[in-house]
Design a protein around this motif. Structure first.
Motif, PDB file in Angstrom:
ATOM      1  N   ASP A   1       0.830  -1.210   0.000  1.00  0.00           N
ATOM      2  CA  ASP A   1       0.000   0.000   0.000  1.00  0.00           C
ATOM      3  C   ASP A   1       0.861   1.255   0.000  1.00  0.00           C
ATOM      4  N   GLU A   2       1.953   1.224   0.758  1.00  0.00           N
ATOM      5  CA  GLU A   2       2.855   2.369   0.798  1.00  0.00           C
ATOM      6  C   GLU A   2       3.448   2.630  -0.583  1.00  0.00           C
ATOM      7  N   ALA A   3       3.886   1.565  -1.265  1.00  0.00           N
ATOM      8  CA  ALA A   3       4.501   1.707  -2.583  1.00  0.00           C
ATOM      9  C   ALA A   3       3.507   2.266  -3.599  1.00  0.00           C
ATOM     10  N   GLU A   4       2.262   1.785  -3.547  1.00  0.00           N
ATOM     11  CA  GLU A   4       1.241   2.290  -4.461  1.00  0.00           C
ATOM     12  C   GLU A   4       0.950   3.761  -4.193  1.00  0.00           C
ATOM     13  N   GLU A   5       0.966   4.144  -2.933  1.00  0.00           N
ATOM     14  CA  GLU A   5       0.746   5.540  -2.577  1.00  0.00           C
ATOM     15  C   GLU A   5       1.875   6.414  -3.122  1.00  0.00           C
ATOM     16  N   LEU A   6       3.117   5.927  -3.051  1.00  0.00           N
ATOM     17  CA  LEU A   6       4.249   6.678  -3.603  1.00  0.00           C
ATOM     18  C   LEU A   6       4.102   6.849  -5.115  1.00  0.00           C
ATOM     19  N   THR A   7       3.583   5.818  -5.782  1.00  0.00           N
ATOM     20  CA  THR A   7       3.362   5.906  -7.230  1.00  0.00           C
ATOM     21  C   THR A   7       2.322   6.974  -7.553  1.00  0.00           C
ATOM     22  N   ARG A   8       1.257   7.014  -6.756  1.00  0.00           N
ATOM     23  CA  ARG A   8       0.204   8.013  -6.980  1.00  0.00           C
ATOM     24  C   ARG A   8       0.739   9.435  -6.745  1.00  0.00           C
ATOM     25  N   ILE A   9       1.591   9.574  -5.728  1.00  0.00           N
ATOM     26  CA  ILE A   9       2.166  10.886  -5.446  1.00  0.00           C
ATOM     27  C   ILE A   9       3.066  11.336  -6.593  1.00  0.00           C
ATOM     28  N   ALA A  10       3.863  10.399  -7.123  1.00  0.00           N
ATOM     29  CA  ALA A  10       4.765  10.730  -8.229  1.00  0.00           C
ATOM     30  C   ALA A  10       3.981  11.106  -9.479  1.00  0.00           C
ATOM     31  N   ALA A  11       2.827  10.456  -9.690  1.00  0.00           N
ATOM     32  CA  ALA A  11       1.998  10.739 -10.866  1.00  0.00           C
ATOM     33  C   ALA A  11       1.478  12.170 -10.853  1.00  0.00           C
ATOM     34  N   LYS A  12       1.421  12.767  -9.668  1.00  0.00           N
ATOM     35  CA  LYS A  12       0.964  14.153  -9.551  1.00  0.00           C
ATOM     36  C   LYS A  12       2.105  15.149  -9.749  1.00  0.00           C
ATOM     37  N   GLY A  13       3.306  14.628 -10.051  1.00  0.00           N
ATOM     38  CA  GLY A  13       4.433  15.512 -10.314  1.00  0.00           C
ATOM     39  C   GLY A  13       5.226  15.895  -9.092  1.00  0.00           C
ATOM     40  N   THR A  14       5.026  15.169  -7.992  1.00  0.00           N
ATOM     41  CA  THR A  14       5.705  15.496  -6.738  1.00  0.00           C
ATOM     42  C   THR A  14       6.977  14.668  -6.591  1.00  0.00           C
ATOM     43  N   ILE A  15       8.065  15.317  -6.175  1.00  0.00           N
ATOM     44  CA  ILE A  15       9.310  14.602  -5.888  1.00  0.00           C
ATOM     45  C   ILE A  15       9.140  13.825  -4.587  1.00  0.00           C
ATOM     46  N   ILE A  16       9.585  12.576  -4.583  1.00  0.00           N
ATOM     47  CA  ILE A  16       9.397  11.688  -3.433  1.00  0.00           C
ATOM     48  C   ILE A  16      10.731  11.448  -2.754  1.00  0.00           C
TER      49      ILE A  16
ATOM     50  N   TYR B   1      17.345  -1.944   3.950  1.00  0.00           N
ATOM     51  CA  TYR B   1      16.865  -0.587   4.208  1.00  0.00           C
ATOM     52  C   TYR B   1      17.365   0.332   3.091  1.00  0.00           C
ATOM     53  N   VAL B   2      16.434   1.117   2.511  1.00  0.00           N
ATOM     54  CA  VAL B   2      16.805   1.987   1.405  1.00  0.00           C
ATOM     55  C   VAL B   2      16.259   3.393   1.631  1.00  0.00           C
ATOM     56  N   SER B   3      16.978   4.346   1.067  1.00  0.00           N
ATOM     57  CA  SER B   3      16.492   5.722   0.994  1.00  0.00           C
ATOM     58  C   SER B   3      16.157   5.980  -0.465  1.00  0.00           C
ATOM     59  N   ILE B   4      14.892   6.310  -0.749  1.00  0.00           N
ATOM     60  CA  ILE B   4      14.424   6.465  -2.124  1.00  0.00           C
ATOM     61  C   ILE B   4      14.219   7.945  -2.439  1.00  0.00           C
ATOM     62  N   LEU B   5      14.783   8.373  -3.579  1.00  0.00           N
ATOM     63  CA  LEU B   5      14.523   9.706  -4.108  1.00  0.00           C
ATOM     64  C   LEU B   5      13.993   9.509  -5.523  1.00  0.00           C
ATOM     65  N   ALA B   6      12.723   9.859  -5.732  1.00  0.00           N
ATOM     66  CA  ALA B   6      12.090   9.633  -7.035  1.00  0.00           C
ATOM     67  C   ALA B   6      11.598  10.956  -7.599  1.00  0.00           C
ATOM     68  N   ASN B   7      11.849  11.132  -8.910  1.00  0.00           N
ATOM     69  CA  ASN B   7      11.474  12.375  -9.568  1.00  0.00           C
ATOM     70  C   ASN B   7      10.696  12.041 -10.838  1.00  0.00           C
ATOM     71  N   PRO B   8       9.464  12.542 -10.980  1.00  0.00           N
ATOM     72  CA  PRO B   8       8.710  12.263 -12.206  1.00  0.00           C
ATOM     73  C   PRO B   8       9.328  12.979 -13.405  1.00  0.00           C
ATOM     74  N   ILE B   9       9.356  12.312 -14.566  1.00  0.00           N
ATOM     75  CA  ILE B   9       9.873  12.898 -15.806  1.00  0.00           C
ATOM     76  C   ILE B   9       8.679  13.260 -16.684  1.00  0.00           C
ATOM     77  N   THR B  10       8.558  14.515 -17.016  1.00  0.00           N
ATOM     78  CA  THR B  10       7.425  14.978 -17.823  1.00  0.00           C
ATOM     79  C   THR B  10       7.911  15.488 -19.172  1.00  0.00           C
ATOM     80  N   PHE B  11       7.021  15.376 -20.180  1.00  0.00           N
ATOM     81  CA  PHE B  11       7.317  15.877 -21.525  1.00  0.00           C
ATOM     82  C   PHE B  11       6.024  16.415 -22.120  1.00  0.00           C
ATOM     83  N   LYS B  12       6.093  17.683 -22.517  1.00  0.00           N
ATOM     84  CA  LYS B  12       4.918  18.366 -23.067  1.00  0.00           C
ATOM     85  C   LYS B  12       3.725  18.273 -22.122  1.00  0.00           C
TER      86      LYS B  12
END
Length: 643
Positions: free
Chosen positions: A204-219, A234-245
Motif C-alpha cells: 500500500d505504501e509503494a502504491e501511494e508513492l506511485t500516486r504521489i509521483a503521478a501528480k508531479g511530486t518529488i518523493i 533498508y533503502v532511501s528512495i529519491l524519485a522524480n517524475p519525468i514529464t514531456f509536453k
C-alpha cells in the motif's frame, strides 16, 4: 510572302519557345552556382565536367584541377562505388573523410550521387551534391561524448538508479540497482518494480508513492525493500517524475542502501538506552551506597558520642559497643564489595588453590548463619552427597566460601518463611553446588539481569532492598575465574534455586582436623616494633598489645624502622604497615631481612585486594593481616610468632 511570313512567323514562334528554355537553364545555373552545398556534374565515363565554387572550397582545390578528373580512378573505393551506382542509374551515397587528390586536404563529407538523364531518356552521366560535415561530425562527437559520460555516470553510480514507465515497469536500471536487490538485468527489465522488491506489508505504501509521483511530486522516503532471496534491505528512495509536453512519461528513481546506517543508528540507540540505563542504575547505586554507608556510620558516630556521656551503665556500654561493632562490620562489608567488584572488573582477580574439605566448608556456612536464620524463624539445612574422602578437593577455598556466603545471605534476606538449603554433588568432572529457598523468587523479566552490576530482583530504585546489587556479580566473577558456571531456576512467588559449578579436583588424603583458634598467653615480656604512620592506628595496636604485657616500640616510617631494628636486639616481632612516607614497608622489610633474616615481620596493611597477601609474602613478610583487623585475630597472630 506568306511563306516568308509564315517562316518568319515560325521563326518568331521558335524564338518565343527558346527564350523560356534559356531562362530556365540560367535559373538552374544560378542555383547550381550559389547553393551552399558542393555540386558537380560528371559524364558517363565518370569524368567531372562541371562543379560549383562551394565544391571547390570543400575539396580545397581549383576548378581547373577538378574539371577533367575521372572519379572512377580515385583510390577511395567507397567513393568509386557510389559514382558507379549513379552511372548505372541508381542513387549512390558516400560518407567519410575524403582525401583530395588535387589538394593536400582531408575533409569529412557526405555525398549524394544521382544519375543524369538527357532529353531522350538516356543516362548521360551523373550529378553529386557534396556537404562538408566537419561541424556536424564535431557536434555528433560532442553529443556522443556527453552520452558516454552520462552513461558512465549512470552505470558507475554507487546508488541504484532505475527508470520506470507510467505503469511502474522497469525501463532501465544500472548494475548497482541489480546488485542491491540480487537480480540480473534480464530478470528485472520490463517487470513491475513493486512486484519484485516491495514486501507484502508495504504494498500500500509503494502504491501511494506511485500516486504521489503521478501528480508531479518529488518523493523522498526511507523504507524497507526486499532482495530476491527475501532478505530485507533498508533503502532511501529519491524519485522524480519525468514529464514531456505537460505529461508524465517516466519516473527516475535513486535507491541508496542505508542498511549499515540503520544498523549504526540502531546500535547507537541501543547504546544510548544502555547508557541511560547505566546512568540510572549508577545513580540508584550511589544513592543506595550513600544509604548503606551513612546508616552504619550514623550508628557508629551516634553511639560513640553516647559513650562519652556520663551516667552510662556497664550494661548500656556493652550494648552500645555491640551496635558499633556490628555497624562497623556492615560498613566494612560495603567497602569489601566495592573492592571485590573492582578487582573482577580490572581483570586482576587471582586464584589461590589449596586443599580443603567441602563437607566441613558447608558445615561452617551453616554454623555461620545459624543465629541469623533462627531469628527469622526459618529452617536452614545443608545436604552433601560427597563422602569424606570425596570432599577433599583442590580449589580456592576462600572464593568458594564467599560464593556460598553471598547466595546463602541472599536466600535468607528474601525468605520470610519456609527453609533455606545448601548442598553439593559431583556431576561428571564438576562439583555442583546449590542454594535453594522458599522466598519471593525472581520473575522471568529480571532473571537475565540480576548477575549485572547494581541490579537486584526489583529494578525500581525506590524499591531496592538493602545492599548495593553487587553480591551476585561478585559471585559470578568468582565462579568464572574458578572455571565454572552459575545460573538459577526460579519464578516469582515460588522461591529461588541457584546453582554453580567448579572443576572437581579430588585430593586423596584424609580429611583435615580443624583446630579452633584460641588465645595463648605469652610468658615473659617481649618487644614488638609497630611501624605505622597513622597515629590512631598505632594507638589501637598499642592498646591491643598492652593486654599481653608486650613492650611496644613505634616507628613512623620504614626508614625509622630499619634504624630501630639495627639498634635494638630485643625486638622479637615487627608489625609493618606498607604505605608510608619516606620509605615504604616492602623496602624496609627487605633491608631488615638483610641483617636479621630470622626476625618475623607481619604486614599489617589496609591493602586488602586479591593477591595482596601473596605480594606481601613475596616481598619478604612472614605473614599478612589486612585492616581493619579484629582484636582476637591480631592477638592470635602475635601469639603465633611470640609463643
Amino acid at each position: 510572302m506568306n511563306n516568308v511570313e509564315s517562316n518568319k512567323d515560325q521563326g518568331n514562334h521558335h524564338n518565343e519557345s527558346i527564350q523560356p528554355e534559356v531562362g530556365k537553364e540560367q535559373k538552374y545555373r544560378l542555383i547550381f552556382e550559389n547553393t551552399p552545398l558542393g555540386a558537380l556534374h560528371f559524364n558517363k565515363d565518370g569524368t567531372i565536367t562541371d562543379c560549383n565554387d562551394a565544391f571547390v572550397k570543400i575539396i580545397g582545390s581549383s576548378r581547373e584541377a577538378l574539371i577533367g578528373l575521372n572519379m572512377l580512378k580515385l583510390t577511395d573505393k567507397k567513393m568509386v562505388e557510389a559514382v558507379k551506382a549513379a552511372l548505372e542509374g541508381r542513387n549512390g551515397f558516400y560518407k567519410g573523410i575524403y582525401q583530395s587528390v588535387t589538394a593536400n586536404k582531408s575533409t569529412p563529407v557526405s555525398v549524394h550521387f544521382a544519375p543524369y538523364v538527357n532529353e531522350v531518356g538516356d543516362n548521360s552521366g551523373g550529378v553529386g551534391i557534396v556537404e562538408d560535415i566537419t561541424e556536424k561530425e564535431l557536434t555528433l562527437a560532442a553529443i556522443a561524448e556527453k552520452e558516454a559520460y552520462f552513461e558512465k555516470l549512470f552505470e558507475s553510480s554507487p546508488e541504484g538508479i532505475v527508470i520506470l514507465d507510467v505503469n511502474d515497469c522497469v525501463m532501465r536500471c544500472n548494475k548497482t540497482f541489480c546488485n542491491m536487490f540480487g537480480y540480473t538485468m534480464q530478470e528485472i527489465t520490463s517487470k513491475p518494480v513493486n512486484s519484485l522488491i516491495v514486501p507484502e506489508h508495504l504494498k500500500d505504501e509503494a502504491e501511494e508513492l506511485t500516486r504521489i509521483a503521478a501528480k508531479g511530486t518529488i518523493i523522498k522516503r526511507d523504507t524497507v525493500r526486499i532482495k530476491k532471496d527475501g532478505s530485507p534491505v533498508y533503502v532511501s528512495i529519491l524519485a522524480n517524475p519525468i514529464t514531456f509536453k505537460g505529461g508524465q512519461i517516466a519516473i527516475y528513481g535513486i535507491y541508496r542502501d542505508i542498511s549499515t546506517q540503520k544498523s549504526t543508528e540502531a546500535a547507537l540507540l541501543k547504546a544510548k538506552i544502555k547508557a541511560e540505563e547505566s546512568d540510572r542504575l549508577k545513580t540508584a547505586f550511589l544513592n543506595n551506597l550513600s544509604h548503606e554507608v551513612r546508616t552504619p556510620m550514623n550508628a557508629i558516630m551516634g553511639f560513640s558520642h553516647m559513650l562519652n556521656e556520663k551516667n552510662i551503665s556497664e550494661e548500656q556500654t556493652r550494648h552500645i559497643t555491640q551496635i558499633i561493632l556490628k555497624s562497623s562490620d556492615k560498613l566494612l562489608s560495603v567497602i569489601d564489595d566495592i573492592v571485590k567488584i573492582s578487582t573482577i572488573e580490572s581483570g586482576t582477580l587471582e586464584v589461590s588453590n589449596n586443599t580443603f574439605d567441602i563437607n566441613a566448608l558447608l558445615n561452617d556456612v551453616c554454623l555461620e548463619y545459624a543465629e541469623q536464620v533462627k531469628g527469622k524463624g526459618i529452617r536452614f539445612r545443608y545436604h552433601s552427597k560427597l563422602t569424606d574422602q570425596e570432599s577433599m578437593v583442590l580449589s580456592d577455598e576462600s572464593k568458594v566460601r564467599q560464593i556460598l556466603s553471598i547466595l546463602v545471605n541472599n536466600a535468607i534476606k528474601y525468605t520470610s518463611k519456609g527453609h533455606v538449603e545448601v548442598g553439593c554433588t559431583i556431576e561428571e568432572t564438576n562439583l555442583k553446588f546449590y542454594v535453594a529457598d522458599t522466598g519471593c523468587g525472581i520473575d522471568q523479566a529480571h532473571q537475565a539481569i540480576i548477575f549485572k552490576h547494581f541490579r537486584q530482583g526489583k529494578v525500581n530504585p525506590d524499591e531496592l532492598q538493602s545492599g548495593m546489587g553487587l553480591g551476585l556479580p561478585i559471585a559470578k566473577g568468582y565462579v568464572e575465574v574458578l572455571g565454572g558456571n552459575i545460573w538459577l531456576d526460579t519464578s516469582e512467588d515460588s522461591g529461588s534455586l541457584f546453582f554453580f559449578t567448579i572443576p572437581y579436583k579430588p585430593v586423596h588424603q584424609k580429611p583435615l582436623k580443624r583446630e579452633a583458634n584460641h588465645y595463648m598467653m605469652i610468658e615473659g615480656q617481649r618487644t614488638v616494633l609497630v611501624v605505622e604512620d597513622e597515629e590512631y592506628n598505632f594507638s589501637l595496636t598499642e592498646e591491643i598489645l598492652s593486654f599481653q604485657d608486650i613492650k611496644v616500640l613505634h616507628a613512623w616510617n620504614g626508614k625509622e624502622a630499619v634504624a630501630m631494628a639495627k639498634e635494638n636486639d630485643d625486638i622479637s616481632l615487627v608489625l609493618m604497615d606498607i604505605k608510608m612516607p619516606v620509605m615504604g614497608g616492602f623496602e624496609a622489610t627487605k633491608l631488615i631481612k638483610a641483617f636479621k633474616p630470622d626476625l618475623p615481620i607481619i604486614a599489617l596493611t589496609a591493602y586488602a585486594l586479591e593477591g595482596d597477601r601473596q605480594l606481601a609474602l613475596h616481598n619478604g613478610c612472614d605473614d599478612y593481616l589486612s585492616k581493619p583487623v579484629s582484636i582476637k585475630v591480631l592477638e592470635n597472630m602475635v601469639s603465633k610468632y611470640l609463643v
